[in-house]
Motif scaffolding. Structure first.
Motif, PDB file in Angstrom:
ATOM      1  N   LYS A 161       0.824  -1.221   0.000  1.00 43.43           N
ATOM      2  CA  LYS A 161       0.000   0.000   0.000  1.00 43.43           C
ATOM      3  C   LYS A 161       0.861   1.274   0.000  1.00 43.43           C
ATOM      4  CE  LYS A 161      -3.981  -2.139   0.479  1.00 43.43           C
ATOM      5  NZ  LYS A 161      -4.707  -2.499  -0.675  1.00 43.43           N
ATOM      6  N   TRP A 162       2.143   1.123  -0.287  1.00 41.57           N
ATOM      7  CA  TRP A 162       3.049   2.271  -0.314  1.00 41.57           C
ATOM      8  C   TRP A 162       2.693   3.209  -1.462  1.00 41.57           C
ATOM      9  CZ3 TRP A 162       6.263   4.890   2.558  1.00 41.57           C
ATOM     10  CH2 TRP A 162       7.088   5.834   1.941  1.00 41.57           C
ATOM     11  N   THR A 163       2.830   4.503  -1.235  1.00 41.21           N
ATOM     12  CA  THR A 163       2.678   5.514  -2.265  1.00 41.21           C
ATOM     13  C   THR A 163       3.712   6.607  -2.003  1.00 41.21           C
ATOM     14  OG1 THR A 163       1.238   7.252  -3.128  1.00 41.21           O
ATOM     15  CG2 THR A 163       0.773   6.497  -0.908  1.00 41.21           C
ATOM     16  N   PRO A 164       4.237   7.258  -3.038  1.00 42.36           N
ATOM     17  CA  PRO A 164       5.211   8.332  -2.837  1.00 42.36           C
ATOM     18  C   PRO A 164       4.670   9.517  -2.029  1.00 42.36           C
ATOM     19  CG  PRO A 164       5.281   7.591  -5.110  1.00 42.36           C
ATOM     20  CD  PRO A 164       4.094   6.920  -4.462  1.00 42.36           C
ATOM     21  N   ALA A 165       3.363   9.562  -1.823  1.00 44.73           N
ATOM     22  CA  ALA A 165       2.794  10.631  -0.996  1.00 44.73           C
ATOM     23  C   ALA A 165       3.168  10.446   0.474  1.00 44.73           C
ATOM     24  CB  ALA A 165       1.280  10.659  -1.137  1.00 44.73           C
ATOM     25  N   TYR A 166       3.522   9.215   0.861  1.00 44.85           N
ATOM     26  CA  TYR A 166       3.944   8.982   2.244  1.00 44.85           C
ATOM     27  C   TYR A 166       5.347   9.526   2.439  1.00 44.85           C
ATOM     28  CZ  TYR A 166      -0.014   5.783   2.699  1.00 44.85           C
ATOM     29  OH  TYR A 166      -1.264   5.234   2.733  1.00 44.85           O
TER      30      TYR A 166
END
Length: 157
Positions: A101-106
């Motif tokens: 569920k990783w996204t660069p927004a994190y």
């Protein structure tokens, strides 16, 4: 120790995140690059939230950022031994935002806040420590006793 070459975009992102953390007023979380100058290897701490078995405990973590961060998550490990359903005895963490569920927004702050939240709200449907998951659901007093015993062992070392 030789410092690896870090891509300019990665350096810029990590420096920005460091400045954000340093100027943030988010209580109970902190992170800094290792003292050896390697910007891709960080030490972090989270303080256990009130109303959890980890209240007031300070837990140390390591964060290692891949060359393609933020497009891939960092490797995060608990360095302080912790008794928790989603953490194994090697410090590996089962948390969806560190995996699929990783996204660069994190960013570093959202990771640390998510881990802090996980302390009080484990995902017992996906445990790394089955015994801890079972105790969390069935015997909170025994669970708290094991957390306290684990922390006592650390302080005695």
């Amino acid at each position: 120790m030789a410092t690896a070459t870090v891509a300019p975009a990665l350096t810029k992102r990590l420096q920005h995140e460091l400045m954000t953390l340093m100027t943030s007023s988010t209580p109970g979380v902190s992170a800094f690059p290792d003292a050896d100058g390697n910007l891709t290897s960080w030490k972090a701490t989270i303080v256990g939230p009130d109303d959890t078995p980890y209240a007031k405990l300070t837990l140390r973590l390591s964060m290692n950022f891949p060359h393609n961060y933020p497009y891939h998550p960092p490797q995060v490990l608990f360095k302080t031994p912790i008794y928790h359903p989603n953490v194994d005895f090697s410090g590996r963490i089962c948390l969806d935002i560190l995996k699929d569920k990783w996204t660069p927004a994190y960013n570093i702050e959202t990771i640390l806040l998510s881990l802090q939240s996980l302390l009080g709200e484990p995902n017992n449907s996906s445990p790394l420590n089955g015994e801890a998951a079972e105790l969390w659901d069935k015997d909170m007093e025994e669970f708290k006793r094991k957390v306290a015993a684990r922390h006592r062992d650390i302080e005695e070392d």
